[in-house]
Design an enzyme around this catalytic site. Structure first.
Site, PDB file in Angstrom:
ATOM      1  N   CYS A  56      69.591  37.729 -40.813  1.00 36.15           N
ATOM      2  CA  CYS A  56      68.196  37.343 -40.572  1.00 36.15           C
ATOM      3  C   CYS A  56      67.333  38.540 -40.171  1.00 36.15           C
ATOM      4  O   CYS A  56      66.157  38.589 -40.527  1.00 36.15           O
ATOM      5  CB  CYS A  56      68.091  36.211 -39.566  1.00 36.15           C
ATOM      6  SG  CYS A  56      68.781  36.536 -37.942  1.00 36.15           S
ATOM      7  N   HIS A  61      67.620  33.700 -33.789  1.00 37.34           N
ATOM      8  CA  HIS A  61      67.327  33.909 -35.203  1.00 37.34           C
ATOM      9  C   HIS A  61      66.019  34.693 -35.327  1.00 37.34           C
ATOM     10  O   HIS A  61      65.038  34.370 -34.655  1.00 37.34           O
ATOM     11  CB  HIS A  61      67.207  32.528 -35.872  1.00 37.34           C
ATOM     12  CG  HIS A  61      66.810  32.556 -37.300  1.00 37.34           C
ATOM     13  ND1 HIS A  61      67.580  33.151 -38.284  1.00 37.34           N
ATOM     14  CD2 HIS A  61      65.718  32.040 -37.932  1.00 37.34           C
ATOM     15  CE1 HIS A  61      66.973  32.994 -39.451  1.00 37.34           C
ATOM     16  NE2 HIS A  61      65.844  32.330 -39.262  1.00 37.34           N
TER      17      HIS A  61
END
Length: 183
Positions: A15, A116
């Site tokens: 990510c 994330h």
């Protein structure tokens, strides 16, 4: 004709790489480049603290900051106690957020979250959420909708916001209004 919005989708634990590429609107940073940055940050270590043990990504903020520095950008930590109204949006290239993200196994959502990295960026006059877990970029709208999105993320807790600016903007603190710069 407007250029299409570049949007890399989630792969492995990359990510941070996807957030950088979505910010830059092109595939500039590779997993190999992120690994080189990790080695540079912690040379001579058996276990690199800047990525996952398995070597599948999960890069930390230091990797993002170094990657941005090599491209003449800087990441400024946003003080979440300040009002988003003090931001000078015209001087901010984009935003990288670290948000809690639920973990799921197929259709089963687990009661735990992991951090994330996502990107928010203005493209063709419109702000987009370029989260790599989304099927496509999510149109947020203008400055009002951007600030509402950022405030929503911040108010959920456990969220960090990085302002991505050019190095000269960081040095002169042009990303924040004059009243805040003076204090």
């Amino acid at each position: 004709m407007m250029e299409p919005v570049f949007h890399e989708r989630q792969r492995l634990e990359l990510c941070a790489v996807h957030a950088l590429n979505n910010l830059l609107q092109k595939p500039e940073i590779t997993q190999q480049r992120a690994e080189e940055i990790c080695r540079g940050l912690s040379p001579n270590t058996m276990i690199n603290p800047h990525r996952s043990l398995l070597g599948t990504g999960n890069y930390d903020v230091n990797v993002i900051m170094v990657a941005l520095q090599t491209l003449d950008y800087a990441a400024v930590w946003w003080d979440k106690r300040k009002s988003l109204e003090s931001l000078v949006l015209s001087e901010i290239f984009g935003f990288i957020l670290n948000i809690p993200s639920p973990i799921s196994l197929g259709f089963l959502s687990l009661p735990i979250t992991r951090k994330h990295w996502i990107t928010v960026r203005q493209i063709n006059g419109v702000y987009y959420n370029l989260d790599s877990k989304l099927k496509a970029p999510a149109k947020l709208g203008g400055p009002t909708e951007l600030k509402q999105f950022l405030q929503d993320c911040i108010s959920r807790g456990s969220c960090e916001v990085l302002l991505v600016v050019r190095k000269d903007v960081e040095e002169a603190r042009l990303w924040i209004n004059a009243e805040e710069r003076a204090s």
